[in-house]
Design a protein around this motif. Structure first.
Motif, PDB file in Angstrom:
ATOM      1  N   GLN A  30      54.792  47.820  32.193  1.00 30.06           N
ATOM      2  CA  GLN A  30      53.960  46.710  33.057  1.00 30.06           C
ATOM      3  C   GLN A  30      52.626  46.851  32.518  1.00 30.06           C
ATOM      4  O   GLN A  30      51.986  47.976  32.256  1.00 30.06           O
ATOM      5  CB  GLN A  30      53.878  47.314  34.611  1.00 30.06           C
ATOM      6  CG  GLN A  30      53.130  46.494  35.457  1.00 30.06           C
ATOM      7  CD  GLN A  30      53.150  46.841  36.889  1.00 30.06           C
ATOM      8  OE1 GLN A  30      53.762  47.925  37.141  1.00 30.06           O
ATOM      9  NE2 GLN A  30      52.676  46.192  37.625  1.00 30.06           N
ATOM     10  N   ILE A  31      52.080  45.892  32.307  1.00 29.23           N
ATOM     11  CA  ILE A  31      50.642  45.692  32.034  1.00 29.23           C
ATOM     12  C   ILE A  31      49.861  44.910  33.020  1.00 29.23           C
ATOM     13  O   ILE A  31      50.150  43.870  33.302  1.00 29.23           O
ATOM     14  CB  ILE A  31      50.388  44.941  30.612  1.00 29.23           C
ATOM     15  CG1 ILE A  31      51.158  45.608  29.429  1.00 29.23           C
ATOM     16  CG2 ILE A  31      49.118  44.621  30.013  1.00 29.23           C
ATOM     17  CD1 ILE A  31      51.316  44.749  28.120  1.00 29.23           C
ATOM     18  N   GLU A  32      48.865  45.371  33.671  1.00 28.79           N
ATOM     19  CA  GLU A  32      48.025  44.887  34.498  1.00 28.79           C
ATOM     20  C   GLU A  32      46.696  44.613  33.977  1.00 28.79           C
ATOM     21  O   GLU A  32      46.125  45.671  33.410  1.00 28.79           O
ATOM     22  CB  GLU A  32      47.761  45.455  35.742  1.00 28.79           C
ATOM     23  CG  GLU A  32      49.170  45.577  36.840  1.00 28.79           C
ATOM     24  CD  GLU A  32      48.824  46.521  37.869  1.00 28.79           C
ATOM     25  OE1 GLU A  32      47.655  47.174  38.009  1.00 28.79           O
ATOM     26  OE2 GLU A  32      49.885  46.557  38.444  1.00 28.79           O
ATOM     27  N   ALA A  33      46.237  43.322  33.813  1.00 28.93           N
ATOM     28  CA  ALA A  33      44.889  43.074  33.291  1.00 28.93           C
ATOM     29  C   ALA A  33      44.268  42.060  33.706  1.00 28.93           C
ATOM     30  O   ALA A  33      44.723  40.808  34.176  1.00 28.93           O
ATOM     31  CB  ALA A  33      45.325  42.728  31.591  1.00 28.93           C
ATOM     32  N   THR A  34      42.884  42.193  33.696  1.00 29.82           N
ATOM     33  CA  THR A  34      42.018  41.301  34.298  1.00 29.82           C
ATOM     34  C   THR A  34      40.756  40.883  33.291  1.00 29.82           C
ATOM     35  O   THR A  34      40.347  41.921  32.623  1.00 29.82           O
ATOM     36  CB  THR A  34      41.300  41.677  35.919  1.00 29.82           C
ATOM     37  OG1 THR A  34      40.590  42.571  35.785  1.00 29.82           O
ATOM     38  CG2 THR A  34      42.626  41.495  36.714  1.00 29.82           C
ATOM     39  N   SER A  35      40.388  39.866  33.578  1.00 36.30           N
ATOM     40  CA  SER A  35      38.833  39.670  32.727  1.00 36.30           C
ATOM     41  C   SER A  35      38.218  38.258  33.312  1.00 36.30           C
ATOM     42  O   SER A  35      38.871  37.286  34.200  1.00 36.30           O
ATOM     43  CB  SER A  35      39.409  39.207  31.519  1.00 36.30           C
ATOM     44  OG  SER A  35      37.980  39.133  30.629  1.00 36.30           O
ATOM     45  N   LYS A  36      36.932  38.416  33.062  1.00 35.58           N
ATOM     46  CA  LYS A  36      36.112  36.984  33.587  1.00 35.58           C
ATOM     47  C   LYS A  36      35.746  36.521  32.509  1.00 35.58           C
ATOM     48  O   LYS A  36      35.067  36.914  31.576  1.00 35.58           O
ATOM     49  CB  LYS A  36      35.038  37.460  34.713  1.00 35.58           C
ATOM     50  CG  LYS A  36      35.379  37.904  35.821  1.00 35.58           C
ATOM     51  CD  LYS A  36      34.282  37.853  36.906  1.00 35.58           C
ATOM     52  CE  LYS A  36      34.826  38.354  38.393  1.00 35.58           C
ATOM     53  NZ  LYS A  36      33.840  38.162  39.159  1.00 35.58           N
ATOM     54  N   ILE A  37      35.819  35.006  32.437  1.00 34.23           N
ATOM     55  CA  ILE A  37      35.354  34.165  31.331  1.00 34.23           C
ATOM     56  C   ILE A  37      34.478  32.976  31.984  1.00 34.23           C
ATOM     57  O   ILE A  37      34.570  32.932  33.100  1.00 34.23           O
ATOM     58  CB  ILE A  37      36.418  33.672  30.608  1.00 34.23           C
ATOM     59  CG1 ILE A  37      37.378  32.696  31.289  1.00 34.23           C
ATOM     60  CG2 ILE A  37      37.438  34.660  29.899  1.00 34.23           C
ATOM     61  CD1 ILE A  37      38.568  31.727  30.484  1.00 34.23           C
ATOM     62  N   LYS A  38      33.753  32.387  31.445  1.00 38.15           N
ATOM     63  CA  LYS A  38      33.054  31.023  31.648  1.00 38.15           C
ATOM     64  C   LYS A  38      33.775  29.848  31.085  1.00 38.15           C
ATOM     65  O   LYS A  38      34.063  29.713  30.009  1.00 38.15           O
ATOM     66  CB  LYS A  38      31.584  31.189  31.140  1.00 38.15           C
ATOM     67  CG  LYS A  38      30.895  32.158  31.880  1.00 38.15           C
ATOM     68  CD  LYS A  38      29.508  31.773  31.778  1.00 38.15           C
ATOM     69  CE  LYS A  38      28.895  32.836  32.436  1.00 38.15           C
ATOM     70  NZ  LYS A  38      28.765  32.957  34.000  1.00 38.15           N
ATOM     71  N   ARG A  39      34.368  28.965  32.233  1.00 30.10           N
ATOM     72  CA  ARG A  39      35.258  28.027  31.530  1.00 30.10           C
ATOM     73  C   ARG A  39      34.308  27.025  30.710  1.00 30.10           C
ATOM     74  O   ARG A  39      34.941  26.150  29.839  1.00 30.10           O
ATOM     75  CB  ARG A  39      35.590  27.008  33.034  1.00 30.10           C
ATOM     76  CG  ARG A  39      34.676  26.687  33.593  1.00 30.10           C
ATOM     77  CD  ARG A  39      35.290  25.741  34.795  1.00 30.10           C
ATOM     78  NE  ARG A  39      34.279  25.425  35.761  1.00 30.10           N
ATOM     79  CZ  ARG A  39      33.828  24.171  35.880  1.00 30.10           C
ATOM     80  NH1 ARG A  39      34.199  23.585  34.956  1.00 30.10           N
ATOM     81  NH2 ARG A  39      32.948  23.826  36.698  1.00 30.10           N
TER      82      ARG A  39
END
Length: 179
Positions: A140-149
């Protein structure tokens, strides 16, 4: 003597455990989600329902070696058909011209996954905060990131319209893969 050394080297190589094992992405139990602010007050949650990926994981070292993914833009789903149709339209994702979003991992270390994200033919390096859990043949891989659209030209024509929707977009992955 050379044949004996060559044979010994071959036996030694074959007896080493595989460094990375390919895993099969379980798309029925995995999620590719996103969240973005709307009217600067509420959050719109969405997902992509059609995606695929390549995952290699070194079981002994508990280290991700390969994580590449592809998302079908036309599969965007925010539980609002009118909004989803607009997201697919030329002034946002332009699903017809740019049918796929891709991610290619460049490295993984210290609970981070680094890679190149491509949306609308714009590629940017991003970092995902990640957690990997391996148990009895399941990863299981849980991953998050914030980007600018806006970094990916996912903008509307009008400045007023762009102010209705936030520029910061959160990517949330929950990937399940099996050996």
């Amino acid at each position: 003597m050379k044949k004996l050394l060559s044979l010994s080297a071959l036996v030694a190589l074959l007896s080493l455990p595989a460094l990375a094992v390919p895993f099969t992405l379980d798309t029925a139990n995995s999620k590719v989600d996103f969240a973005i602010k709307h009217l600067k007050l509420t959050q719109v949650d969405g997902k992509f329902t059609q995606f695929s990926g390549t995952i290699d994981f070194d079981i002994d070292a508990k280290q991700l070696k390969v994580l590449n993914g592809e998302v079908e833009v036309a599969s965007v789903d925010t539980d609002n058909q009118k909004r989803d149709d607009h997201l697919r339209a030329p002034d946002i994702f332009d699903a017809q011209k740019y049918p796929k979003i891709t991610f290619t991992m460049t490295k993984a270390e210290n609970n981070k996954i680094y890679g190149d994200l491509t949306i609308r033919d714009k590629t940017k390096s991003i970092t995902l905060d990640a957690k990997q859990i391996y148990n009895n043949g399941v990863l299981q891989i849980e991953a998050t990131s914030k980007i600018k659209r806006s970094d990916f030209d996912v903008v509307w024509e009008s400045n007023l319209q762009d102010s209705l929707v936030g520029d910061d977009l959160t990517i949330k992955l929950n990937l399940i893969a099996k050996q």
